[in-house]
Design an enzyme around this catalytic site. Structure first.
Site, PDB file in Angstrom:
ATOM      1  N   HIS A 150       0.857  -1.199   0.000  1.00 17.65           N
ATOM      2  CA  HIS A 150       0.000   0.000   0.000  1.00 17.65           C
ATOM      3  C   HIS A 150       0.888   1.242   0.000  1.00 17.65           C
ATOM      4  O   HIS A 150       1.852   1.329   0.764  1.00 17.65           O
ATOM      5  CB  HIS A 150      -0.904   0.007   1.234  1.00 17.65           C
ATOM      6  CG  HIS A 150      -1.671   1.294   1.396  1.00 17.65           C
ATOM      7  ND1 HIS A 150      -1.552   2.097   2.501  1.00 17.65           N
ATOM      8  CD2 HIS A 150      -2.541   1.926   0.570  1.00 17.65           C
ATOM      9  CE1 HIS A 150      -2.325   3.164   2.365  1.00 17.65           C
ATOM     10  NE2 HIS A 150      -2.935   3.084   1.201  1.00 17.65           N
ATOM     11  N   SER A 151       0.561   2.198  -0.862  1.00 19.70           N
ATOM     12  CA  SER A 151       1.269   3.482  -0.916  1.00 19.70           C
ATOM     13  C   SER A 151       2.775   3.257  -1.104  1.00 19.70           C
ATOM     14  O   SER A 151       3.185   2.568  -2.031  1.00 19.70           O
ATOM     15  CB  SER A 151       0.947   4.282   0.347  1.00 19.70           C
ATOM     16  OG  SER A 151       1.467   5.585   0.269  1.00 19.70           O
TER      17      SER A 151
END
Length: 902
Positions: A150-151
């Site tokens: 994520h990210s």
């Protein structure tokens, strides 16, 4: 524009994921050497209920998946993936199941401080080794790990391949969620930009080595204002065809934009991910398949085009249509059929011979959203039934309310009939429809309105719908700074109940479609703007596809949306705002030095800003350089001087730049600089008033610029910078400077009051802003001292204003250092250590200087002229490298210090 980005987006259409049992995180013991080297990081295994109990002895038999959280992300964010995967495994009686691991990065701010990205990457490599060791003695032991990042976690996963001793076969699948792959959102330090350059260059140069790694990047769409979706698209490489980038609004069965955090728990998106994981399993190895083509076809099935059928690797193309179904021949070019509680199955056969001359395409739709085959192509027919048929359902596409198929008749020359199967429907109610049409009759072109129409003019088109499908091609819609509102007004002849219409904005050069479902009749509003500009070699047109209701009239009205155009400018260039603000303040500072040299008086900040901060002083030179960089001879000269590439040229190559944007950003920077100056001055005045009520003011001591005490202070702060954190030392000297300015302000206020009381002829008006600090009256005793103090104060306030932005730009590394203080007292690497030491020496001298020392300096002429070229350089080289901004400011202040001595 800011309001459009931050607040005016579609509502959250994601469902929340819930755990059915209490989530547990089992800490995995790491080798002592690894634990000692990375004391802040940990590895966990996710579990719930009985499954968590069974795994406490770490005798794992599943398929390993590693979750990497992003900037300030928690390892507990794995629970949505882990919980849904567990429920799915229960559905198949644990024939296959996944073990979800998660890394605890101590919620580090890696999007703002790049110094720990390399450390995180190396730790993940150690984690992969530890995870694979857990399966060593199992019958179906995995040789690789799938990663979900994520990210910034997605970028760390990509960076694994840059490690010297990393074996690429250790990961075969990488899924990233809202990861900025192209460039950092805020390039606040050199380590961050260098890390990006290293990762992206490696993926371009070593693309051949990445063939066995399948990568999927999912962007959040317009709801995600932290990471714009254009940054989340993986760099397109001709030789690397195992990478896929999609926006969540285009993902089948999700069709929803997500914000930066909800992409981790959005149920519709997590379901698509877990379904893909289970379809990726190889039955022989009981692990994720080693076949890159199968991996890509599974991801394409679940994330790009879903045919409303369960995934099959090699689907049967031919089938025999059996069963005691009634055969009905349909010769009409347009046909609809409603099913309700039909007890008998039917086959509707459409002979193609009679339609081939008149029509080019056939379009069919079915509102029964099950996963069974429903449309076939007949090759072998007798008078009553079809003996062998090709299953055309694999060419279908799932939409929110219907599944549709469109066939070009020329592509199927061997087909004699198209057959629609309607099985017995017990209690189900649904509709089917088919129509033959010429492509030209259903395709209309709508030129978009000009950017400078400001929404005052509109483009209109009226569709008298007799069919089920219309294509509205949007001409000249290909740039990121274009934004439109499209209104679709539908009217129907009869008031009978109709299925909802589906409006799809299709962008052919990237997977960023958006889908709107609207009742008929209604007025629907659609926002049309791009995440990625049209590539140079692409001539396709964006389309508004209307899946319409027959006998209805659709009016399409398109207008430029000024608000959303500004929103696009903010979305793509908000990270450059600090550069434009500091550039304006630097120009003002240069103007004040120039006024001081010519008149002997220092002008007000706000007046000088209005006089000197002009875009025509800065912008033309940058535009000329960008233009000249298009020529090889100029580029060769530029490179021979070892000058970095102009940021505007890089943005132009990414299609994220146009000439007017820089002017708009400069004017916006002027506005922020002006109002931040007013706010800053008002705040200082309030603090000084508070100080006066609490503490009796003292006289200002005029002293030498460098005293042994100040030298000791300088050395002490330099030591603090060297042994702890540069940003911490910068903050201390900033507070010291602020304290000094407040004392100067109190001195001016008190002396002006005394003068007004003692003088009958001359008065000094107390102003509400420090920028309008009262000029000294002609009282013989006080005028000279007060005038000098007022001039010095105006100059100090401008320097402090500049310095405030330097502190703000260095703040992320300070926050990171404070958060990790229990693990390490010294921030290593420190992006602002050397700059901090120079600034400490400069500001320790400047805070004790006055304008009287500077006025007579031989260097003042140079010091007054340097801020202009520095502002140009700042805008040329600082837009995509914010960490360069303090260097330009420091150089300007260094000249000011020299003016105090020379």
């Amino acid at each position: 524009g800011v309001r459009d980005v931050m607040f005016l987006y579609e509502e959250n259409r994601c469902s929340m994921t819930y755990m059915y049992e209490y989530p547990e995180y089992l800490k995995i013991k790491l080798p002592k050497k690894t634990a000692r080297r990375y004391p802040a990081y940990e590895l966990y295994l996710y579990g719930e209920g009985n499954y968590a109990e069974e795994n406490k002895n770490l005798l794992l038999t599943g398929i390993p998946v590693l979750f990497l959280p992003g900037n300030a992300g928690s390892y507990k964010q794995v629970r949505s993936l882990g919980s849904i995967a567990l429920r799915k495994a229960e559905d198949v009686d644990f024939k296959y199941h996944f073990n979800f691991f998660s890394v605890n990065f101590n919620e580090e701010l890696v999007a703002l401080y790049g110094g720990s990205l390399q450390r995180q990457t190396k730790f993940v490599h150690e984690c992969i080794k530890v995870i694979l060791k857990l399966y060593r003695d199992q019958e179906f032991a995995p040789s690789s790990v799938a990663i979900v990042g994520h990210s910034m976690g997605g970028l760390v996963a990509r960076a694994l391949l840059t490690l010297k001793n990393f074996k690429p076969e250790l990961i075969n699948l990488l899924i990233t969620q809202a990861t900025p792959h192209i460039a950092p959102v805020m390039p606040l330090d050199k380590y961050l930009t260098d890390f990006y350059t290293a990762v992206n260059n490696h993926w371009i140069l070593k693309a051949q080595d990445l063939r066995n790694l399948t990568t999927l990047s999912v962007a959040g769409g317009f709801r995600d204002y932290q990471v714009r979706s254009g940054l989340a698209f993986l760099p397109r490489l001709s030789q690397h065809d195992s990478a896929l980038s999609v926006v969540s609004s285009a993902v089948p069965r999700a069709w929803a934009s997500t914000d930066h955090l909800s992409i981790v728990w959005c149920k519709e998106l997590i379901l698509a991910t877990i379904r893909a994981f289970f379809d990726l399993i190889d039955e022989n190895t009981r692990q994720i398949t080693e076949d890159p083509k199968k991996r890509m076809s599974v991801l394409f099935h679940h994330f790009v085009r879903h045919p409303a059928k369960m995934f099959e690797e090699n689907p049967e193309t031919f089938t025999n249509l059996t069963g005691a179904f009634m055969w009905i021949t349909v010769k009409d070019s347009k046909w609809t059929y409603s099913v309700y509680n039909d007890s008998d199955g039917k086959y509707f056969a459409f002979p193609l011979a009679s339609h081939r001359k008149s029509y080019s395409h056939v379009y069919c739709e079915n509102s029964m959203l099950d996963t069974s085959s429903w449309i076939y192509g007949c090759m072998n027919t007798n008078s009553s039934m079809c003996l062998e048929a090709a299953d055309l359902s694999w060419g279908a596409e799932l939409l929110p309310t219907t599944k549709v198929v469109m066939l070009k008749l020329l592509d199927y020359p061997s087909l004699s009939h198209i057959v629609i199967q309607v099985p017995p429907a017990a209690g189900n109610k649904y509709t089917l429809g088919c129509e033959f049409f010429k492509e030209d009759s259903r395709t209309v072109q709508l030129p978009v309105t000009h950017l400078f129409s400001f929404g005052l003019s509109s483009s209109k088109i009226l569709l008298n719908s007799t069919g089920l499908l219309y294509n509205v091609q949007l001409q000249h819609f290909n740039q990121i700074y274009q934004a439109f509102k499209i209104y679709i007004d539908s009217h129907c002849q009869s008031l009978k109940e109709r299925k909802p219409s589906v409006y799809r904005l299709h962008i052919p050069w990237s997977y960023e479609d958006s889908i709107t479902v609207a009742k008929v009749p209604s007025l629907a509003e659609i926002s049309a703007k791009l995440h990625i500009a049209q590539p140079l070699n692409d001539s396709s047109l964006p389309e508004l596809i209307i899946y319409s209701s027959p006998d209805c009239q659709y009016e399409v009205i398109l207008k430029t949306s000024l608000l959303q155009v500004l929103g696009q400018i903010v979305r793509f260039h908000a990270g450059a705002f600090p550069v434009y603000i500091v550039s304006n303040i630097l120009l003002t500072y240069g103007g004040q030095l120039s006024t001081l040299r010519s008149t002997g008086q220092c002008s007000d900040f706000s007046l000088e800003l209005v006089r000197t901060a002009k875009p025509y002083k800065v912008e033309p030179l940058i535009s000329i350089v960008v233009f000249l960089q298009g020529f090889n001879w100029f580029r060769e000269i530029w490179e021979s001087l070892s000058l970095p590439e102009v940021d505007a040229a890089v943005l132009s190559s990414q299609d994220a730049w146009f000439p007017l944007v820089s002017l708009i950003l400069f004017l916006f920077g002027t506005g922020i600089a002006y109002w931040s100056g007013v706010f800053f001055s008002t705040s200082l005045r309030l603090f000084s008033s508070l100080w006066l009520t609490l503490i009796r003011p003292t006289e200002l001591q005029k002293d030498k610029l460098i005293t042994p005490r100040r030298l000791c202070g300088m050395i002490s702060l330099a030591l603090v910078s060297w042994t702890t954190c540069g940003a911490f030392a910068v903050l201390i000297i900033y507070l010291q400077y602020l304290f000094k300015v407040l004392k100067g302000l109190i001195f001016c206020v008190c002396h002006s009051k005394e003068t007004s009381q003692n003088s009958s002829k001359h008065t000094v008006q107390a102003q509400s802003s420090v920028d309008s600090i009262p000029e000294a009256t002609q009282s013989p005793s006080n005028s000279k001292t007060l005038a000098e103090a007022v001039n010095s104060l105006k100059m100090h306030i401008t320097i402090l204003n500049l310095f405030t932005w330097i502190v703000l730009l260095n703040l992320p590394s300070l926050i990171y250092w404070l958060k990790n203080l229990r693990y390490n007292v010294r921030l290593d690497p420190d992006p602002c250590r050397s700059t901090a030491i120079i600034l400490i020496c400069i500001l320790e001298i400047l805070m004790n200087s006055s304008t009287s020392e500077v006025k007579s300096s031989k260097l003042l002429k140079i010091a007054a002229k340097v801020p202009l070229p520095l502002s140009v350089a700042m805008l040329a080289f600082g837009r995509m490298h914010l960490y360069r901004v303090p260097h330009f400011v420091t150089f300007s202040l260094l000249l000011h210090v020299l003016c105090c001595f020379v």
